[in-house]
Scaffold this motif. Sequence first.
Motif, short mmCIF file in Angstrom:
data_model
loop_
_atom_site.label_atom_id
_atom_site.label_comp_id
_atom_site.label_asym_id
_atom_site.label_seq_id
_atom_site.Cartn_x
_atom_site.Cartn_y
_atom_site.Cartn_z
N SER A 91 0.81 -1.22 0.00
CA SER A 91 0.00 0.00 0.00
C SER A 91 0.84 1.27 0.00
N THR A 92 2.11 1.16 0.37
CA THR A 92 3.02 2.31 0.36
C THR A 92 4.33 1.90 -0.31
N PRO A 93 5.02 2.86 -0.97
CA PRO A 93 6.26 2.49 -1.66
C PRO A 93 7.46 2.28 -0.74
N MET A 94 7.40 2.84 0.48
CA MET A 94 8.55 2.72 1.36
C MET A 94 8.11 2.72 2.81
N ASN A 95 8.82 1.99 3.63
CA ASN A 95 8.56 1.99 5.06
C ASN A 95 9.21 3.25 5.65
N GLY A 148 25.37 -3.49 7.56
CA GLY A 148 25.71 -4.79 8.13
C GLY A 148 25.16 -5.99 7.37
N THR A 149 24.42 -5.78 6.31
CA THR A 149 23.90 -6.91 5.53
C THR A 149 24.84 -7.21 4.37
N ASP A 150 24.62 -8.35 3.74
CA ASP A 150 25.48 -8.80 2.64
C ASP A 150 25.35 -7.88 1.43
N LYS A 151 26.44 -7.76 0.69
CA LYS A 151 26.45 -7.00 -0.56
C LYS A 151 25.75 -7.83 -1.64
N SER A 194 14.46 8.19 -5.27
CA SER A 194 15.61 9.08 -5.10
C SER A 194 16.43 8.68 -3.88
N ILE A 195 15.79 8.24 -2.83
CA ILE A 195 16.53 7.76 -1.65
C ILE A 195 17.33 6.51 -2.00
N LEU A 196 16.71 5.56 -2.70
CA LEU A 196 17.39 4.32 -3.06
C LEU A 196 18.54 4.56 -4.04
N HIS A 228 18.92 -2.68 0.93
CA HIS A 228 18.56 -1.76 -0.14
C HIS A 228 17.74 -2.47 -1.23
N LEU A 229 18.13 -3.69 -1.56
CA LEU A 229 17.39 -4.46 -2.55
C LEU A 229 15.98 -4.76 -2.05
N LYS A 230 15.86 -5.07 -0.79
CA LYS A 230 14.55 -5.34 -0.19
C LYS A 230 13.66 -4.10 -0.28
N ALA A 231 14.23 -2.92 -0.02
CA ALA A 231 13.47 -1.66 -0.12
C ALA A 231 13.07 -1.38 -1.57
N ALA A 232 13.96 -1.67 -2.51
CA ALA A 232 13.64 -1.47 -3.92
C ALA A 232 12.53 -2.41 -4.38
N LYS A 233 12.57 -3.65 -3.90
CA LYS A 233 11.51 -4.60 -4.25
C LYS A 233 10.18 -4.18 -3.64
N ARG A 234 10.21 -3.50 -2.51
CA ARG A 234 8.97 -2.98 -1.93
C ARG A 234 8.35 -1.93 -2.86
N VAL A 235 9.19 -1.09 -3.46
CA VAL A 235 8.69 -0.10 -4.41
C VAL A 235 8.05 -0.82 -5.60
#
Length: 129
Positions: A46-50, A60-63, A91-93, A104-111
């Motif tokens: 329902s929203t593009p970003m948390n 601290g997560t894997d590249k 723009s943030i991503l 970052h990939l998880k946030a992009a997939k949320r979008v």
Amino acid sequence: MTDLGLMTFFLGMEIVQDEHEVFICQKKYAKEILRKFKLEECKEMSTPMNQKEKLCKEDGTDKIDLAHFRSLIGCLMYLTTARPDILNAVSILSQFMHCGSELHLKAAKRVIRYVNGTCNFGIKFTRSK
């Protein structure tokens, strides 16, 4: 020179014109992005970003594969042409294109999941006096 009538499709943008308004959307391009990244059947958001999630360079997560991440962000950047609702998140991503991580990939997939549920969104220009 030939008059081809009203414009309906231009550079990945679908254009619907009538006497009092013009509507521009990128539904077909959004579907192509979903297909390219194999997310056609993903759950809609329902929203593009948390808003509570803070992204940083060293989280601290894997590249991840940066070419894949850059391609995803590049596609989303072009999608913002007719989708100002995702502009802030993209723009943030895009600030993390050189150091993408799993977070970052998880946030992009949320979008992308948000785009899946809102493919028909676009911009409407109406005539005013």
